[in-house]
Write an enzyme that holds these catalytic residues in place. Structure first.
Site, PDB file in Angstrom:
ATOM      1  N   ASP A 125     -63.712 104.135  -3.359  1.00 58.62           N
ATOM      2  CA  ASP A 125     -62.861 104.921  -4.274  1.00 58.62           C
ATOM      3  C   ASP A 125     -62.568 106.287  -3.668  1.00 58.62           C
ATOM      4  O   ASP A 125     -63.292 106.757  -2.802  1.00 58.62           O
ATOM      5  CB  ASP A 125     -63.604 105.168  -5.596  1.00 58.62           C
ATOM      6  N   ARG A 180     -55.719 101.102  -0.972  1.00 59.14           N
ATOM      7  CA  ARG A 180     -55.349 100.927  -2.376  1.00 59.14           C
ATOM      8  C   ARG A 180     -54.679 102.248  -2.771  1.00 59.14           C
ATOM      9  O   ARG A 180     -55.320 103.289  -2.864  1.00 59.14           O
ATOM     10  CB  ARG A 180     -56.593 100.701  -3.229  1.00 59.14           C
TER      11      ARG A 180
HETATM   12  C1  LIG Z   1     -57.222  99.388  -9.477  1.00 62.86           C
HETATM   13  C2  LIG Z   1     -57.208 100.879  -9.650  1.00 62.86           C
HETATM   14  C3  LIG Z   1     -58.123 101.656  -8.960  1.00 62.86           C
HETATM   15  C4  LIG Z   1     -58.095 103.045  -9.085  1.00 62.86           C
HETATM   16  N1  LIG Z   1     -58.927 103.817  -8.310  1.00 62.86           N
HETATM   17  C5  LIG Z   1     -58.797 105.161  -8.330  1.00 62.86           C
HETATM   18  C6  LIG Z   1     -59.522 105.990  -7.421  1.00 62.86           C
HETATM   19  O1  LIG Z   1     -60.339 105.517  -6.618  1.00 62.86           O
HETATM   20  N2  LIG Z   1     -59.281 107.338  -7.454  1.00 62.86           N
HETATM   21  C7  LIG Z   1     -58.374 107.912  -8.327  1.00 62.86           C
HETATM   22  O2  LIG Z   1     -58.169 109.131  -8.273  1.00 62.86           O
HETATM   23  N3  LIG Z   1     -57.722 107.144  -9.221  1.00 62.86           N
HETATM   24  C8  LIG Z   1     -57.901 105.795  -9.242  1.00 62.86           C
HETATM   25  N4  LIG Z   1     -57.185 105.038 -10.141  1.00 62.86           N
HETATM   26  C9  LIG Z   1     -56.453 105.695 -11.269  1.00 62.86           C
HETATM   27  C10 LIG Z   1     -55.062 106.152 -10.858  1.00 62.86           C
HETATM   28  O3  LIG Z   1     -55.134 107.258  -9.999  1.00 62.86           O
HETATM   29  C11 LIG Z   1     -54.221 106.544 -12.086  1.00 62.86           C
HETATM   30  O4  LIG Z   1     -54.849 107.611 -12.756  1.00 62.86           O
HETATM   31  C12 LIG Z   1     -53.991 105.428 -13.074  1.00 62.86           C
HETATM   32  O5  LIG Z   1     -53.786 104.214 -12.428  1.00 62.86           O
HETATM   33  C13 LIG Z   1     -52.771 105.749 -13.989  1.00 62.86           C
HETATM   34  O6  LIG Z   1     -51.624 105.848 -13.221  1.00 62.86           O
HETATM   35  P1  LIG Z   1     -50.506 104.692 -13.128  1.00 62.86           P
HETATM   36  O7  LIG Z   1     -50.259 104.434 -11.692  1.00 62.86           O
HETATM   37  O8  LIG Z   1     -50.920 103.524 -13.915  1.00 62.86           O
HETATM   38  O9  LIG Z   1     -49.171 105.344 -13.640  1.00 62.86           O
HETATM   39  P2  LIG Z   1     -48.780 106.159 -14.971  1.00 62.86           P
HETATM   40  O10 LIG Z   1     -47.432 106.694 -14.709  1.00 62.86           O
HETATM   41  O11 LIG Z   1     -49.888 107.110 -15.341  1.00 62.86           O
HETATM   42  O12 LIG Z   1     -48.732 105.021 -16.039  1.00 62.86           O
HETATM   43  C14 LIG Z   1     -47.717 104.040 -16.060  1.00 62.86           C
HETATM   44  C15 LIG Z   1     -47.798 103.308 -17.388  1.00 62.86           C
HETATM   45  O13 LIG Z   1     -49.000 102.540 -17.410  1.00 62.86           O
HETATM   46  C16 LIG Z   1     -49.632 102.620 -18.669  1.00 62.86           C
HETATM   47  N5  LIG Z   1     -50.955 103.259 -18.506  1.00 62.86           N
HETATM   48  C17 LIG Z   1     -51.402 103.958 -17.436  1.00 62.86           C
HETATM   49  N6  LIG Z   1     -52.666 104.369 -17.621  1.00 62.86           N
HETATM   50  C18 LIG Z   1     -53.003 103.937 -18.854  1.00 62.86           C
HETATM   51  C19 LIG Z   1     -54.173 104.049 -19.637  1.00 62.86           C
HETATM   52  N7  LIG Z   1     -55.262 104.680 -19.191  1.00 62.86           N
HETATM   53  N8  LIG Z   1     -54.180 103.466 -20.860  1.00 62.86           N
HETATM   54  C20 LIG Z   1     -53.097 102.803 -21.327  1.00 62.86           C
HETATM   55  N9  LIG Z   1     -51.950 102.667 -20.628  1.00 62.86           N
HETATM   56  C21 LIG Z   1     -51.903 103.228 -19.418  1.00 62.86           C
HETATM   57  C22 LIG Z   1     -48.725 103.408 -19.569  1.00 62.86           C
HETATM   58  O14 LIG Z   1     -47.870 102.542 -20.249  1.00 62.86           O
HETATM   59  C23 LIG Z   1     -47.923 104.258 -18.616  1.00 62.86           C
HETATM   60  O15 LIG Z   1     -46.703 104.617 -19.153  1.00 62.86           O
HETATM   61  C24 LIG Z   1     -57.184 103.646 -10.006  1.00 62.86           C
HETATM   62  C25 LIG Z   1     -56.285 102.861 -10.712  1.00 62.86           C
HETATM   63  C26 LIG Z   1     -56.278 101.497 -10.542  1.00 62.86           C
HETATM   64  C27 LIG Z   1     -55.288 100.690 -11.299  1.00 62.86           C
END
Ligand SMILES: Cc1cc2nc3c(=O)[nH]c(=O)nc-3n(C[C@H](O)[C@H](O)[C@H](O)COP(=O)(O)OP(=O)(O)OC[C@H]3O[C@@H](n4cnc5c(N)ncnc54)[C@H](O)[C@@H]3O)c2cc1C
Length: 309
Positions: A132, A182
């Site tokens: 991560d 990732r």
């Molecule tokens: C597999 C995976 C591993 C990850 N690992 C890390 C890591 O190691 N380090 C790190 O900094 N971050 C990590 N993240 C978190 C990432 O950085 C984002 O904070 C998170 O994925 C939300 O961003 P988004 O790309 O979904 O886009 P956004 O623009 O935030 O969301 C797009 C849409 O997805 C939906 N959505 C997003 N999040 C949520 C939620 N929590 N609850 C409900 N609906 C939601 C909503 O409908 C939103 O409109 C990880 C995420 C994933 C999916």
């Protein structure tokens, strides 16, 4: 950044709440939306169910900033044991770990020793090790240790965050070494000196970086391309770009978090995309959960409902 997001991310760093937040019954009820349970068996049950739907898994035991050597040793032993259990269960389920959970804040070499032990275990069991990415002060050391690990182990990948200005350069370096990436948007409260403050800039950077990950250079180096996002518009743009440039659906993956966009996960898998879901478990879930709320402040409504539910 929205005020609600800033407040929730600040709450996630509060030491008292980190220690006590998980004891509040209404928060415990609300967190079940994102977590099947606190035990490894809860996680394995959920991974078995998603496997039946054609969706593989990534798993993580929640925890970060471990300050005690015995605790870091315990985390490493736990992962060594459960990676064996994953092999015995024949479920396609890959570990994803945080370096501060393995003792990075105490002693870098100790953390690297644990990381290496996990890479050995993954190699022996045919698994794949994900690392991560945490807050920006950890990026250099995380990438340094990842590159060192890559000299011995081919099946490793690291998370990179599209909100950081530096990620363009890091991505080129990491993919050229055949390390998996990732790509995520980034979950922490970062200053404007290091990260794009505007969401639209983060989204645009994500898409530009995604194109590099699908480009000939990264693919020739053998870098695994994973898009960790729930942003369906972005996913569609990436899939279209892949199609237009002749990249096959089998050459990249979409990873989402357990409990978020479940219907879309199924639709994508049925439509031929390679989808994995990241399933978290463990009792140290408060800061992680606050980051999930911050990603979509409307989620706070679920917490409010749980207060009365
Ligand atoms: C597999 C995976 C591993 C990850 N690992 C890390 C890591 O190691 N380090 C790190 O900094 N971050 C990590 N993240 C978190 C990432 O950085 C984002 O904070 C998170 O994925 C939300 O961003 P988004 O790309 O979904 O886009 P956004 O623009 O935030 O969301 C797009 C849409 O997805 C939906 N959505 C997003 N999040 C949520 C939620 N929590 N609850 C409900 N609906 C939601 C909503 O409908 C939103 O409109 C990880 C995420 C994933 C999916």
């Amino acid at each position: 950044m929205s005020v609600a997001r800033t407040v929730l991310l600040k709450v996630s760093d509060n030491q008292w709440l980190r220690a006590n937040g998980t004891k509040l019954p209404f928060i415990r009820r609300a967190v079940s939306k994102f977590m099947p349970g606190e035990s490894f068996d809860d996680m394995l049950g959920a991974a078995t169910a998603t496997a039946a739907e054609g969706i593989a898994a990534v798993f993580t035991r929640l925890g970060e900033n471990v300050e005690d050597l015995t605790e870091a040793d315990g985390v490493a032993s736990h992962y060594l044991e459960v990676i064996d259990r994953i092999r015995a269960s024949h479920i396609d389920c890959e570990p994803s770990i945080k370096l501060t959970q393995l003792g990075l804040d105490i002693d870098r070499e100790l953390a690297y020793g644990h990381l290496r032990d996990l890479a050995v275990k993954c190699q022996e069991t045919g698994n794949y090790l994900w690392i991560d990415m945490e807050q920006s002060p950890y990026v250099d050391i995380t990438l340094t240790l990842t590159k060192r690990l890559r000299e011995e182990f081919p099946r490793i990948g690291v998370c990179l965050q599209a909100y950081l200005f530096r990620t363009r350069e890091d991505l080129e370096d990491i993919t050229s070494r055949g390390i998996g990436v990732r790509l995520v948007k980034g979950a922490y409260n970062e200053p404007a000196a290091v990260a794009f403050p505007k969401k639209s800039d983060v989204d645009a950077n994500y898409y530009a970086l995604a194109q590099t990950m699908l480009g000939a250079g990264a693919r020739a180096a053998g870098s695994r391309a994973v898009f960790g996002t729930h942003d369906l518009q972005l996913i569609q743009a990436i899939r279209t770009h892949a199609q237009v440039t002749g990249v096959q659906p089998a050459e990249f993956e979409i990873h989402m978090l357990y409990g978020i966009q479940k219907a879309a996960q199924l639709r994508l898998a049925q439509d031929g995309a390679q989808v994995r879901v990241l399933i978290a478990y463990g009792d140290y879930w408060f800061p992680w959960y606050m980051r999930r709320l911050a990603e979509r402040p409307a989620n706070v409504w679920f917490v409010a409902k749980s207060l009365f539910g």
